[in-house]
Design a protein around this motif. Structure first.
Motif, PDB file in Angstrom:
ATOM      1  N   GLY A 187      -0.528   7.737   7.276  1.00  0.00           N
ATOM      2  CA  GLY A 187      -0.137   6.678   6.516  1.00  0.00           C
ATOM      3  C   GLY A 187      -0.069   7.123   4.911  1.00  0.00           C
ATOM      4  O   GLY A 187       0.837   6.522   4.304  1.00  0.00           O
ATOM      5  N   GLU A 245       3.433  -2.236   4.775  1.00  0.00           N
ATOM      6  CA  GLU A 245       3.574  -1.452   6.163  1.00  0.00           C
ATOM      7  C   GLU A 245       2.979  -0.459   6.647  1.00  0.00           C
ATOM      8  O   GLU A 245       2.486  -0.224   7.612  1.00  0.00           O
ATOM      9  N   THR A 285      -3.956   8.029  11.901  1.00  0.00           N
ATOM     10  CA  THR A 285      -3.085   6.989  11.137  1.00  0.00           C
ATOM     11  C   THR A 285      -3.284   7.015   9.500  1.00  0.00           C
ATOM     12  O   THR A 285      -2.507   6.626   8.736  1.00  0.00           O
ATOM     13  N   SER A 306       0.158   0.020   9.802  1.00  0.00           N
ATOM     14  CA  SER A 306       0.201   0.970  10.669  1.00  0.00           C
ATOM     15  C   SER A 306      -1.223   1.880  10.733  1.00  0.00           C
ATOM     16  O   SER A 306      -1.430   2.331  11.775  1.00  0.00           O
TER      17      SER A 306
END
Length: 439
Positions: A415, A427, A411, A431
């Motif tokens: 990201g 956001e 991630t 995530s």
């Protein structure tokens, strides 16, 4: 693939291997200390790692003379599947005598499950003598040393042209605000974007951005916060981490500052990280951020690296002048055997003698305090060694390499790509944090 990049492409496999060990249980293993510790060996010591190709040849050359003098045959085996195979071999009773781990996390997990032997006293003495407490900690589990550091890399260099800096009337910045001021001056004088960046790296696209964030968290929030973040004691959504993203955004999300010769902000994701070496070498890009290994890419692109050459580099500055904090990577050497021959090899690999032998062959560095920096074959590697050996330097291992693979190479990488593509920071941080395992 350069040695300092091995871990970038193997982290997911490493975490799968750790999961496999968890399923295997904690009933002990071949690493349990036995009465045979220090027993006479058979004259052969097997070593297993990820170091391959030319680097593997140089590794074997580095200990060739010692082998002959000590009548021990060191047999090295390289594997791209090291992270998964080392766990399988350990569980199956077919482990090598010694393993060179590119990630502290996997080494520590094997040690905690009693697969690795505690470091011999001679190795522990070498580590105390030759490495900082920061480095020692990466080979220590529950107060016991299991692994000694081997080679290293320094991240966070900003590459630039000394001649161009002189032409533009700017000096190497000593604080983050000064770096932003230098960026602004160059943009105003040239009318072009000063920075070039590439996050492209196949399935690993996004990792160069994680290096940027790690640098800024360490420099702006400090080592204690960095350590808590890496351990998820504070989340990605913490203000300290968002602050690092916001600071980085002042450069990478500013269309006036990027992406020199390649395009707009979003072109960062599609630009292979190594391609940035060409505009840095020919002067069409003023600044880029990359680790010490980048000098090889610049050389391949036709540039020369040095204080008075085409390209030179300085460490990403801290918030306040005078601080020297760096992130980096390296290998940790652990053992599954503790016979006399294996112990002798471990002692040699943790010595200043070995570090000087290998670094003198070119292409790598070590944080060993007994290393003669002049042995390094390039000026930037000599500077990197000096930084690592400086007692005032605060060193932290690459954060994404210490995180679980689902985050560090999952991630977090994704990201960074999403962030460059325009997804709001809050956001993105949410995530990334969602990738942390629930237990």
């Amino acid at each position: 693939m350069r040695p300092s990049l091995h871990r970038r492409f193997t982290a997911p496999i490493a975490m799968a291997a750790i999961a496999g060990l968890a399923l295997a249980g904690c009933s002990g293993g071949p690493g349990a200390t036995t009465a045979d510790s220090g027993a006479k060996g058979d004259g052969v010591v097997t070593v297993y790692g990820t170091i391959a190709d030319t680097e593997a040849q140089l590794l074997e050359k580095s200990w060739a003379g010692w082998e002959k003098d000590n009548k021990i045959d060191i047999q090295y085996e390289s594997s791209k599947e090291f992270e998964s195979q080392i766990s399988i071999r350990a569980q199956g009773g077919n482990a090598p005598d010694i393993a060179i781990f590119p990630q502290p996390g996997l080494m520590k997990d094997l040690a905690s499950r009693n697969f690795l032997k505690a470091a011999p006293d001679a190795v522990a003495a070498n580590v105390d003598k030759n490495w900082s407490a920061d480095w020692k900690a990466y080979g220590t589990v529950d107060g016991t040393l299991y692994g000694a550091p081997l080679m290293a890399s320094v991240k966070g260099f900003v590459w630039y042209s000394p001649a161009k800096f002189k032409e533009w009337g700017v000096e190497v910045p000593t604080t983050w605000d000064e770096l932003l001021a230098v960026t602004k001056t160059i943009q105003e004088k040239t009318g072009a974007a000063p920075w070039c960046a590439g996050f492209g790296s196949g399935d690993a696209t996004g990792w160069p951005g994680t290096d940027w964030v790690e640098d800024l968290v360490l420099r702006q929030a400090g080592a204690e916060t960095y350590d808590k973040w890496v351990a998820n004691e504070i989340p990605f959504t913490d203000p300290a981490i968002k602050g690092a993203f916001d600071s980085l955004g002042e450069i990478l999300l500013n269309p006036s500052y990027v992406n020199a010769t390649f395009g707009d902000v979003k072109s960062i994701n599609s630009t292979p990280f190594g391609d940035v070496a060409t505009p840095i070498s020919n002067g069409t890009c003023a600044l880029t951020h990359q680790a010490s290994f980048f000098d090889g890419f610049i050389t391949d692109a036709g540039g020369q690296v040095g204080p008075d050459a085409d390209v030179w580099a300085f460490i990403t500055p801290s918030v306040k002048a005078g601080g020297q904090t760096v992130t980096g990577g390296g290998e940790i050497v652990g053992a599954f055997s503790d016979d006399a021959d294996t112990q002798k090899v471990l002692e040699y690999l943790s010595s200043a003698d070995w570090a000087n032998s290998r670094v003198g062959l070119g292409g790598v560095i070590s944080a060993n305090k007994g290393l003669d920096a002049s042995k390094a074959t390039s000026p930037i590697l000599q500077q990197a060694i000096t930084i690592l050996q400086d007692p005032k330097t605060t060193f932290r291992f690459d954060g994404s390499d210490l995180m679980p693979g689902a985050v560090g190479s999952g991630t977090f990488w994704k990201g960074m790509v999403s962030w460059i593509n325009g997804t709001p920071t809050d956001e993105v941080l949410t995530s990334i944090e969602a990738g942390w395992p629930s237990s």
